[in-house]
Design an enzyme around this catalytic site. Structure first.
Site, PDB file in Angstrom:
ATOM      1  CB  ALA A   1      33.409  48.849  45.114  1.00  0.00           C
TER       2      ALA A   1
ATOM      3  CG  HIS B   1      51.457  29.789  32.675  1.00  0.00           C
ATOM      4  ND1 HIS B   1      52.703  29.222  32.820  1.00  0.00           N
ATOM      5  CD2 HIS B   1      50.618  29.025  33.416  1.00  0.00           C
ATOM      6  CE1 HIS B   1      52.623  28.165  33.620  1.00  0.00           C
ATOM      7  NE2 HIS B   1      51.368  28.030  33.987  1.00  0.00           N
TER       8      HIS B   1
ATOM      9  CG  ASP C   1      35.553  49.267  39.988  1.00  0.00           C
ATOM     10  OD1 ASP C   1      35.158  49.151  38.811  1.00  0.00           O
ATOM     11  OD2 ASP C   1      35.510  50.324  40.619  1.00  0.00           O
TER      12      ASP C   1
ATOM     13  CB  CYS D   1      31.224  36.214  30.513  1.00  0.00           C
ATOM     14  SG  CYS D   1      32.738  37.105  30.081  1.00  0.00           S
TER      15      CYS D   1
ATOM     16  CG  ASP E   1      33.474  45.211  31.528  1.00  0.00           C
ATOM     17  OD1 ASP E   1      33.296  45.042  32.744  1.00  0.00           O
ATOM     18  OD2 ASP E   1      34.305  44.562  30.873  1.00  0.00           O
TER      19      ASP E   1
ATOM     20  CG  ASP F   1      37.764  43.431  33.144  1.00  0.00           C
ATOM     21  OD1 ASP F   1      36.572  43.736  32.950  1.00  0.00           O
ATOM     22  OD2 ASP F   1      38.129  42.323  33.549  1.00  0.00           O
TER      23      ASP F   1
END
Length: 341
Positions: free
Chosen positions: A59, A151, A61, A25, A235, A102
């Site tokens: 927002a 994919h 999210d 990340c 998260d 998520d």
């Protein structure tokens, strides 16, 4: 360790992290640049669209949520990234747990996922891709989530993740704009994953605790939060604790007071910061949150750790949940969205 079986092809050894410009990340587009990019993209409800979009882009999210009927909302999300560890099986498990997170961060349960695989077919053997997919499949099975196809793309850099669909009760969604002053803040996983992954990329050291944290699902934390009546959560991933907390406080119209001494860390994280193993993504996170955060009570080392770009991090919940330390509270909106003490 499975490295001998999983990272070798013929007489050549492969370190997956060396085939990517960054890892996990920490490769996200910086939060400030991302917000500028997507500003103005929240459009009106398309004509003929089924259901009601109850959580969208407004927002920032964790996932999108559409109310299909009174007692069911559909949750949709996707997440993929470059290798964060060298072992392809571990990378697959980490990427899958991260993508599923998520859905958990919205208080939902994953139902079906699709693989997203980018692979340098002329550079890395397909047996490594198979191991990556196997790791993802095992995590999906542990989550009780169907994994059905996906994919693939021939790409100069290896990337892997999932597109995930889940469900939740629309009145019990966890969202980042539902925080209220007076609520405690709980964190379900320790920080420090980013600096240890950066160290792993540089030195090939393997950090078992970090891998354990990244491959642990957030399902129990999500169920505990919903059962406790929480309605606000997110998260903690690529924008770091400070970045995600800033977004939560901003969306909820409150400020957050963070007790830095109460924040847990993976073993070796602080030592890795002192040794200089800090990713560019973490530095960008800190630059982004500084104008919105009072960091005067902590040193730069602590500030870096609080902004550390996490991969498959824990849930940050406005409320108390079993087994998760309370690391702060939400308060009425003040000069800064986040105050660190």
């Amino acid at each position: 360790m499975r490295a001998e079986r999983r990272r070798h092809h013929g007489d050549m050894a492969y370190r997956l992290t060396q085939y990517a410009h960054g890892g996990g990340c920490a490769c996200k587009i910086p939060p400030g640049e991302l917000e500028e990019m997507v500003s103005g993209l929240t459009g009106a409800r398309p004509e003929g669209a089924e259901g009601e979009l109850v959580v969208g882009l407004d927002a920032g999210d964790d996932a999108a949520a559409v109310r299909l009927r009174g007692d069911q909302a559909l949750i949709a999300t996707t997440d993929f990234f470059t290798p964060v560890v060298d072992d392809p099986y571990d990378w697959g498990r980490i990427a899958a747990a991260n993508a599923l997170s998520d859905v958990y961060a919205m208080g939902g349960a994953p139902v079906v996922a699709l693989n997203l695989l980018c692979w340098p077919r002329e550079t890395l053997p397909f047996e490594l891709a198979t191991e990556t997919l196997r790791g993802g499949a095992e995590v999906c099975a542990a989550a009780g989530c169907h994994l059905a196809g996906g994919h693939s793309v021939d790409d100069p850099e290896p990337k892997y993740g999932l597109a995930v669909t889940g469900t939740a009760h629309p009145d019990r969604l966890l969202r980042n704009d539902a925080g209220r002053a007076g609520q405690p803040l709980s964190l379900s996983k320790p920080l420090g994953i980013g600096v240890l992954n950066t160290r792993h990329k540089a030195t090939a050291e393997r950090f078992a605790e970090a891998i354990e944290v990244m491959t642990t699902l957030n399902d129990r934390a999500a169920r505990a939060a919903v059962a406790a009546g929480a309605r606000c959560a997110t998260d903690v991933t690529g924008f770091g604790l400070l970045g995600h907390l800033h977004k939560l406080a901003r969306a909820s119209g409150v400020s957050a007071v963070l007790d830095s001494a109460a924040v847990p860390y993976v073993a070796g994280a602080r030592e890795s910061v002192r040794a200089g193993f800090v990713s560019g993504g973490t530095r960008r996170n800190l630059d982004w949150v500084r104008p919105h955060t009072d960091l005067s009570a902590v040193d730069e080392e602590t500030a870096v750790l609080l902004a550390d770009a996490q991969t498959s991090g824990g849930l940050l919940v406005a409320g108390e949940i079993p087994g998760a330390p309370v690391i702060g509270e939400l308060v009425p909106r003040g000069e800064h969205s986040v105050v660190v003490r």
